[in-house]
Design a protein around this motif. Sequence first.
Motif, PDB file in Angstrom:
ATOM      1  N   LEU A  38      67.437  53.590 -45.358  1.00  0.00           N
ATOM      2  CA  LEU A  38      67.565  52.207 -45.884  1.00  0.00           C
ATOM      3  C   LEU A  38      67.287  50.640 -46.236  1.00  0.00           C
ATOM      4  O   LEU A  38      66.518  50.378 -47.342  1.00  0.00           O
ATOM      5  CB  LEU A  38      69.074  52.355 -46.023  1.00  0.00           C
ATOM      6  N   VAL A  39      67.338  50.890 -44.620  1.00  0.00           N
ATOM      7  CA  VAL A  39      66.461  49.386 -44.428  1.00  0.00           C
ATOM      8  C   VAL A  39      65.339  49.491 -44.754  1.00  0.00           C
ATOM      9  O   VAL A  39      64.666  48.207 -44.742  1.00  0.00           O
ATOM     10  CB  VAL A  39      66.388  49.377 -42.853  1.00  0.00           C
ATOM     11  N   GLY A  40      64.281  50.347 -44.516  1.00  0.00           N
ATOM     12  CA  GLY A  40      62.973  50.249 -44.562  1.00  0.00           C
ATOM     13  C   GLY A  40      62.853  50.713 -45.615  1.00  0.00           C
ATOM     14  O   GLY A  40      61.856  49.970 -46.292  1.00  0.00           O
ATOM     15  N   LEU A  41      63.170  51.159 -46.585  1.00  0.00           N
ATOM     16  CA  LEU A  41      63.194  50.947 -48.649  1.00  0.00           C
ATOM     17  C   LEU A  41      63.386  50.020 -48.754  1.00  0.00           C
ATOM     18  O   LEU A  41      62.433  49.716 -49.351  1.00  0.00           O
ATOM     19  CB  LEU A  41      64.299  52.433 -48.326  1.00  0.00           C
ATOM     20  N   THR A  42      64.088  49.139 -48.265  1.00  0.00           N
ATOM     21  CA  THR A  42      64.537  47.724 -48.872  1.00  0.00           C
ATOM     22  C   THR A  42      62.832  46.697 -48.590  1.00  0.00           C
ATOM     23  O   THR A  42      63.010  45.845 -48.921  1.00  0.00           O
ATOM     24  CB  THR A  42      65.765  47.487 -48.571  1.00  0.00           C
ATOM     25  N   ASN A  43      62.872  47.204 -46.732  1.00  0.00           N
ATOM     26  CA  ASN A  43      61.956  46.073 -46.369  1.00  0.00           C
ATOM     27  C   ASN A  43      60.606  47.003 -47.344  1.00  0.00           C
ATOM     28  O   ASN A  43      59.795  45.888 -47.535  1.00  0.00           O
ATOM     29  CB  ASN A  43      61.267  46.669 -45.401  1.00  0.00           C
ATOM     30  N   ALA A  44      60.307  48.169 -48.201  1.00  0.00           N
ATOM     31  CA  ALA A  44      59.322  48.567 -48.837  1.00  0.00           C
ATOM     32  C   ALA A  44      59.270  47.540 -49.556  1.00  0.00           C
ATOM     33  O   ALA A  44      58.192  47.447 -50.810  1.00  0.00           O
ATOM     34  CB  ALA A  44      59.642  49.799 -48.554  1.00  0.00           C
ATOM     35  N   ILE A  45      60.240  47.555 -50.875  1.00  0.00           N
ATOM     36  CA  ILE A  45      61.047  47.124 -52.028  1.00  0.00           C
ATOM     37  C   ILE A  45      60.804  45.584 -51.805  1.00  0.00           C
ATOM     38  O   ILE A  45      59.613  45.040 -52.849  1.00  0.00           O
ATOM     39  CB  ILE A  45      61.884  47.392 -52.126  1.00  0.00           C
ATOM     40  N   PHE A  46      60.625  45.166 -50.479  1.00  0.00           N
ATOM     41  CA  PHE A  46      60.323  43.772 -50.809  1.00  0.00           C
ATOM     42  C   PHE A  46      59.076  43.014 -50.585  1.00  0.00           C
ATOM     43  O   PHE A  46      58.180  42.319 -51.411  1.00  0.00           O
ATOM     44  CB  PHE A  46      60.682  42.770 -49.195  1.00  0.00           C
ATOM     45  N   SER A  47      58.456  44.178 -49.950  1.00  0.00           N
ATOM     46  CA  SER A  47      56.763  43.856 -49.948  1.00  0.00           C
ATOM     47  C   SER A  47      56.087  44.844 -50.932  1.00  0.00           C
ATOM     48  O   SER A  47      55.158  44.121 -51.307  1.00  0.00           O
ATOM     49  CB  SER A  47      56.285  45.131 -48.357  1.00  0.00           C
ATOM     50  N   ILE A  48      56.821  45.493 -51.807  1.00  0.00           N
ATOM     51  CA  ILE A  48      56.216  46.066 -53.008  1.00  0.00           C
ATOM     52  C   ILE A  48      56.135  44.754 -53.620  1.00  0.00           C
ATOM     53  O   ILE A  48      55.044  44.064 -54.789  1.00  0.00           O
ATOM     54  CB  ILE A  48      56.475  46.941 -53.276  1.00  0.00           C
ATOM     55  N   THR A  49      56.867  44.301 -54.258  1.00  0.00           N
ATOM     56  CA  THR A  49      57.361  43.264 -54.745  1.00  0.00           C
ATOM     57  C   THR A  49      56.737  41.610 -54.742  1.00  0.00           C
ATOM     58  O   THR A  49      55.827  41.227 -55.659  1.00  0.00           O
ATOM     59  CB  THR A  49      58.777  42.720 -55.396  1.00  0.00           C
ATOM     60  N   ALA A  50      56.253  41.794 -53.215  1.00  0.00           N
ATOM     61  CA  ALA A  50      55.081  40.299 -53.129  1.00  0.00           C
ATOM     62  C   ALA A  50      53.507  40.749 -53.650  1.00  0.00           C
ATOM     63  O   ALA A  50      53.727  39.620 -53.757  1.00  0.00           O
ATOM     64  CB  ALA A  50      55.395  39.886 -51.753  1.00  0.00           C
ATOM     65  N   ALA A  51      54.085  41.731 -53.124  1.00  0.00           N
ATOM     66  CA  ALA A  51      51.862  42.502 -53.677  1.00  0.00           C
ATOM     67  C   ALA A  51      52.013  42.213 -55.259  1.00  0.00           C
ATOM     68  O   ALA A  51      50.725  41.783 -55.630  1.00  0.00           O
ATOM     69  CB  ALA A  51      51.510  43.680 -52.939  1.00  0.00           C
ATOM     70  N   LEU A  52      53.462  42.886 -55.703  1.00  0.00           N
ATOM     71  CA  LEU A  52      53.012  41.891 -57.251  1.00  0.00           C
ATOM     72  C   LEU A  52      52.913  40.775 -57.661  1.00  0.00           C
ATOM     73  O   LEU A  52      52.779  40.778 -58.688  1.00  0.00           O
ATOM     74  CB  LEU A  52      53.890  43.175 -58.101  1.00  0.00           C
ATOM     75  N   SER A  53      52.865  40.061 -57.140  1.00  0.00           N
ATOM     76  CA  SER A  53      53.565  38.964 -57.396  1.00  0.00           C
ATOM     77  C   SER A  53      51.737  38.509 -58.105  1.00  0.00           C
ATOM     78  O   SER A  53      51.880  37.025 -58.247  1.00  0.00           O
ATOM     79  CB  SER A  53      53.956  37.694 -55.921  1.00  0.00           C
ATOM     80  N   ILE A  54      50.983  38.461 -57.468  1.00  0.00           N
ATOM     81  CA  ILE A  54      49.252  38.199 -58.072  1.00  0.00           C
ATOM     82  C   ILE A  54      48.980  38.733 -59.659  1.00  0.00           C
ATOM     83  O   ILE A  54      48.763  37.678 -60.254  1.00  0.00           O
ATOM     84  CB  ILE A  54      48.373  38.693 -57.392  1.00  0.00           C
ATOM     85  N   PHE A  55      50.128  39.127 -59.961  1.00  0.00           N
ATOM     86  CA  PHE A  55      50.632  39.265 -61.481  1.00  0.00           C
ATOM     87  C   PHE A  55      50.730  38.868 -62.456  1.00  0.00           C
ATOM     88  O   PHE A  55      50.662  38.615 -63.911  1.00  0.00           O
ATOM     89  CB  PHE A  55      50.779  40.860 -62.275  1.00  0.00           C
ATOM     90  N   TYR A  56      52.745  38.225 -61.706  1.00  0.00           N
ATOM     91  CA  TYR A  56      53.340  37.474 -62.693  1.00  0.00           C
ATOM     92  C   TYR A  56      52.926  35.734 -62.044  1.00  0.00           C
ATOM     93  O   TYR A  56      53.656  35.004 -62.907  1.00  0.00           O
ATOM     94  CB  TYR A  56      54.946  37.045 -62.347  1.00  0.00           C
ATOM     95  N   GLY A  57      52.448  35.531 -60.983  1.00  0.00           N
ATOM     96  CA  GLY A  57      51.198  34.132 -60.971  1.00  0.00           C
ATOM     97  C   GLY A  57      50.480  33.588 -61.800  1.00  0.00           C
ATOM     98  O   GLY A  57      51.263  32.262 -62.736  1.00  0.00           O
ATOM     99  N   PRO A  58      49.916  34.071 -63.102  1.00  0.00           N
ATOM    100  CA  PRO A  58      49.476  33.188 -64.097  1.00  0.00           C
ATOM    101  C   PRO A  58      50.445  33.101 -65.477  1.00  0.00           C
ATOM    102  O   PRO A  58      50.080  32.375 -66.001  1.00  0.00           O
ATOM    103  CB  PRO A  58      48.294  34.136 -64.853  1.00  0.00           C
ATOM    104  N   ILE A  59      51.641  34.519 -64.918  1.00  0.00           N
ATOM    105  CA  ILE A  59      52.277  33.527 -65.984  1.00  0.00           C
ATOM    106  C   ILE A  59      52.395  32.440 -66.190  1.00  0.00           C
ATOM    107  O   ILE A  59      52.799  31.789 -66.937  1.00  0.00           O
ATOM    108  CB  ILE A  59      53.300  35.528 -66.254  1.00  0.00           C
ATOM    109  N   ILE A  60      53.754  32.711 -64.760  1.00  0.00           N
ATOM    110  CA  ILE A  60      54.096  31.340 -64.410  1.00  0.00           C
ATOM    111  C   ILE A  60      53.804  29.712 -64.380  1.00  0.00           C
ATOM    112  O   ILE A  60      53.977  28.919 -64.867  1.00  0.00           O
ATOM    113  CB  ILE A  60      55.039  31.657 -63.589  1.00  0.00           C
TER     114      ILE A  60
END
Length: 107
Positions: A38-60
Amino acid sequence: MLEKKTYLLSRATMLLSNSLFGMIIIWWLQTQTGKSSLVGLTNAIFSITAALSIFYGPIIDKHSFKRTSQTSLLVQTILLFLLTAVMFWLSHDIVLTILISIISKRY
């Protein structure tokens, strides 16, 4: 923007608090559940959302810097109070804690 010392100080503070937030959530999950998966899954989700920040940065960037900053601070504050309530006073709901922490970590 980068010449302003207050901006650099606020970014450094934000990065430090973001790292501490991630470590605390991971530590809390490990102590509450004892499940490394569960800790690994949560950490992976944190990393995925950080990687996706390149897509919502231009919107902001299309919105006002001041208004975006103020709105972000308000939403993060509300989410952190809600997260604290869920973690310590309400039902200790693990799924809700992970969901709120993911939203607040990337908002």
